[in-house]
Design a protein around this motif. Structure first.
Motif, PDB file in Angstrom:
ATOM      1  N   VAL A 128       4.251 -39.127  74.270  1.00  0.00           N
ATOM      2  CA  VAL A 128       5.297 -40.136  74.443  1.00  0.00           C
ATOM      3  C   VAL A 128       4.784 -41.315  75.266  1.00  0.00           C
ATOM      4  O   VAL A 128       5.226 -42.458  75.092  1.00  0.00           O
ATOM      5  N   GLY A 129       3.822 -41.056  76.148  1.00  0.00           N
ATOM      6  CA  GLY A 129       3.280 -42.130  76.978  1.00  0.00           C
ATOM      7  C   GLY A 129       2.189 -42.941  76.313  1.00  0.00           C
ATOM      8  O   GLY A 129       1.792 -43.995  76.841  1.00  0.00           O
ATOM      9  N   ALA A 130       1.707 -42.490  75.130  1.00  0.00           N
ATOM     10  CA  ALA A 130       0.618 -43.197  74.445  1.00  0.00           C
ATOM     11  C   ALA A 130       0.935 -44.664  74.167  1.00  0.00           C
ATOM     12  O   ALA A 130       0.068 -45.528  74.351  1.00  0.00           O
ATOM     13  N   PRO A 131       2.148 -45.015  73.690  1.00  0.00           N
ATOM     14  CA  PRO A 131       2.442 -46.440  73.437  1.00  0.00           C
ATOM     15  C   PRO A 131       2.266 -47.320  74.670  1.00  0.00           C
ATOM     16  O   PRO A 131       1.821 -48.470  74.558  1.00  0.00           O
ATOM     17  N   PHE A 132       2.608 -46.807  75.841  1.00  0.00           N
ATOM     18  CA  PHE A 132       2.430 -47.588  77.073  1.00  0.00           C
ATOM     19  C   PHE A 132       0.950 -47.873  77.323  1.00  0.00           C
ATOM     20  O   PHE A 132       0.570 -48.990  77.695  1.00  0.00           O
ATOM     21  N   ARG A 133       0.107 -46.851  77.104  1.00  0.00           N
ATOM     22  CA  ARG A 133      -1.328 -47.026  77.347  1.00  0.00           C
ATOM     23  C   ARG A 133      -1.953 -47.963  76.309  1.00  0.00           C
ATOM     24  O   ARG A 133      -2.756 -48.835  76.648  1.00  0.00           O
ATOM     25  N   GLU A 149      12.424 -40.210  81.503  1.00  0.00           N
ATOM     26  CA  GLU A 149      13.727 -40.809  81.213  1.00  0.00           C
ATOM     27  C   GLU A 149      13.983 -40.858  79.708  1.00  0.00           C
ATOM     28  O   GLU A 149      15.102 -40.630  79.246  1.00  0.00           O
ATOM     29  N   ILE A 150      12.920 -41.145  78.942  1.00  0.00           N
ATOM     30  CA  ILE A 150      13.059 -41.180  77.486  1.00  0.00           C
ATOM     31  C   ILE A 150      13.320 -39.781  76.945  1.00  0.00           C
ATOM     32  O   ILE A 150      14.140 -39.594  76.039  1.00  0.00           O
ATOM     33  N   LEU A 151      12.624 -38.788  77.476  1.00  0.00           N
ATOM     34  CA  LEU A 151      12.846 -37.406  77.051  1.00  0.00           C
ATOM     35  C   LEU A 151      14.295 -36.997  77.284  1.00  0.00           C
ATOM     36  O   LEU A 151      14.932 -36.358  76.435  1.00  0.00           O
ATOM     37  N   GLU A 152      14.828 -37.372  78.423  1.00  0.00           N
ATOM     38  CA  GLU A 152      16.220 -37.056  78.724  1.00  0.00           C
ATOM     39  C   GLU A 152      17.168 -37.788  77.779  1.00  0.00           C
ATOM     40  O   GLU A 152      18.202 -37.254  77.363  1.00  0.00           O
ATOM     41  N   ILE A 178      10.855 -38.946  68.042  1.00  0.00           N
ATOM     42  CA  ILE A 178      11.815 -40.036  68.252  1.00  0.00           C
ATOM     43  C   ILE A 178      11.583 -40.672  69.627  1.00  0.00           C
ATOM     44  O   ILE A 178      11.636 -41.895  69.777  1.00  0.00           O
ATOM     45  N   ALA A 179      11.315 -39.833  70.624  1.00  0.00           N
ATOM     46  CA  ALA A 179      11.060 -40.353  71.974  1.00  0.00           C
ATOM     47  C   ALA A 179       9.843 -41.268  71.976  1.00  0.00           C
ATOM     48  O   ALA A 179       9.854 -42.337  72.607  1.00  0.00           O
TER      49      ALA A 179
END
Length: 369
Positions: A128-133, A149-152, A178-179
């Motif tokens: 889920v953090g790949a797009p940020f990197r 926060e996205i997972l929640e 989706i996240a």
């Protein structure tokens, strides 16, 4: 989500978020050591439609009709053969990959298979953090906090951050996908069969999640599916594809209550009905034979080889996609549920000229209760 059908009329007064114009994708077929081209698979062969901000646009049809290829063309995961893709007024049809990178923040895709679309060697946090990197985006509270926060938001426990995909069920994996899609707050999401690989009970949960996220984040969807029940529930407008062509396009209410193309009628007749009495009273349209190959599609109307209303003109003249005064578009010489006075009344070519009328049923299909 906005009230179904209201966006179709409102769209005429504003510019579309996405505009697809005569889009084509032909995959070359080669032979021999020299890889000489001997033909082409016409997966998408000249389709046009607009998608307006805040709506859900459904794209339906049999397997192999070109739905998924259309989605990959819009996201530029596949290079178009011809036509034009315009996003927010910018032509992105052949935009270089370097210039496409910033755009990918705004256009994301949910893939069909939640099992194969996630790297099994990466944790949920890394996925889920790949797009940020990749985009080089820094958040105020750090990437980990943003991912949690996205997972929640998608109904997962923030503590799942360090788990791996194999530790989750199919529905949970799709929520992870989706996240990942939501990480960069996109404006347009292409959802390719987002619930087809899930159990029926889980499908409803994921569909409701997509609707809630659309309301909360002001998202625009293009939903690709073969399940017309799902499309009916979630879409504002629906386009029906057959062998790389759009044969009918209308708002949800018009298409489901008064379908005009014989192929659309055949698809809708196969939708399961819970009411046993209604199911027994309904005429089921059974199309004879398999869909022709996109490598060598039938001439003129591509559906005429399986259509029970086909006449000689159907094999000689390709019916254009005509727009009626109601906004309903259909590509058929002999449409059903036509307006009084014939389908040509109040109709204008959506992408050309043509004629329409009524005909008696012919061969190519059977009906049964």
């Amino acid at each position: 989500m906005s009230e179904r059908g209201t966006l179709a009329g409102a769209g005429a007064a504003r510019d579309p978020l996405l505009s697809v114009q005569d889009l084509q994708k032909h995959f070359p077929v080669t032979k021999g050591l020299l890889k000489r081209q001997v033909g082409a698979v016409k997966a998408v062969d000249g389709i046009s439609f607009d998608v307006f901000k805040g709506e859900t646009f459904g794209l339906v049809g049999e397997s192999g009709c070109g739905k998924t290829t259309t989605g990959r063309l819009i996201t530029r995961l596949v290079e178009p053969t011809g036509g034009k893709i315009v996003f927010e007024g910018h032509d992105i049809t052949h935009m270089p990959q370097g210039r496409m990178r910033p755009l990918r923040r705004d256009v994301q895709m949910i893939f069909q298979d939640p099992y194969s679309s996630l790297n099994p060697r990466h944790t949920v946090g890394a996925i889920v953090g790949a797009p940020f990197r990749i985009q080089g985006i820094k958040t105020e509270q750090g990437t980990k906090k943003a991912v949690q926060e996205i997972l929640e938001m998608v109904g997962l426990n923030p503590e799942h951050y360090n788990r791996y995909p194999h530790e989750f069920s199919g529905g949970q994996r799709q929520r992870i996908g989706i996240a990942r899609t939501l990480a960069l707050k996109p404006k347009l999401i292409i959802a390719d069969e987002p619930v087809s690989a899930l159990d029926v009970s889980i499908q409803a949960q994921v569909v409701n999640l997509l609707e809630d996220l659309q309301n909360e984040l002001d998202l625009t969807y293009v939903v690709i599916a073969h399940d017309l029940s799902v499309v009916r529930h979630i879409s504002d407008r629906v386009a029906v594809m057959y062998l790389g062509k759009i044969v009918e396009l209308a708002d949800r209410k018009s298409l489901y209550e008064a379908p005009m193309h014989p192929y659309t009628n055949a698809l809708l007749s196969a939708v399961p009905i819970p009411d046993v009495k209604r199911r027994k009273e309904r005429d089921r349209i059974r199309l004879l034979g398999d869909a022709p190959s996109p490598l060598n599609p039938p001439p003129a109307c591509r559906f005429h080889t399986r259509c029970w209303k086909a006449q000689e003109v159907c094999s000689k003249v390709e019916p254009p996609l005509l727009a009626l005064a109601s906004g309903h578009q259909v590509a058929c010489h002999f449409p059903e549920n036509a307006p009084a006075g014939g389908a040509a009344t109040g109709a204008e070519p959506a992408d050309g000229n043509g004629t329409q009328g009524e005909a008696a049923p012919g061969e190519g299909a059977t009906t049964s209760s």
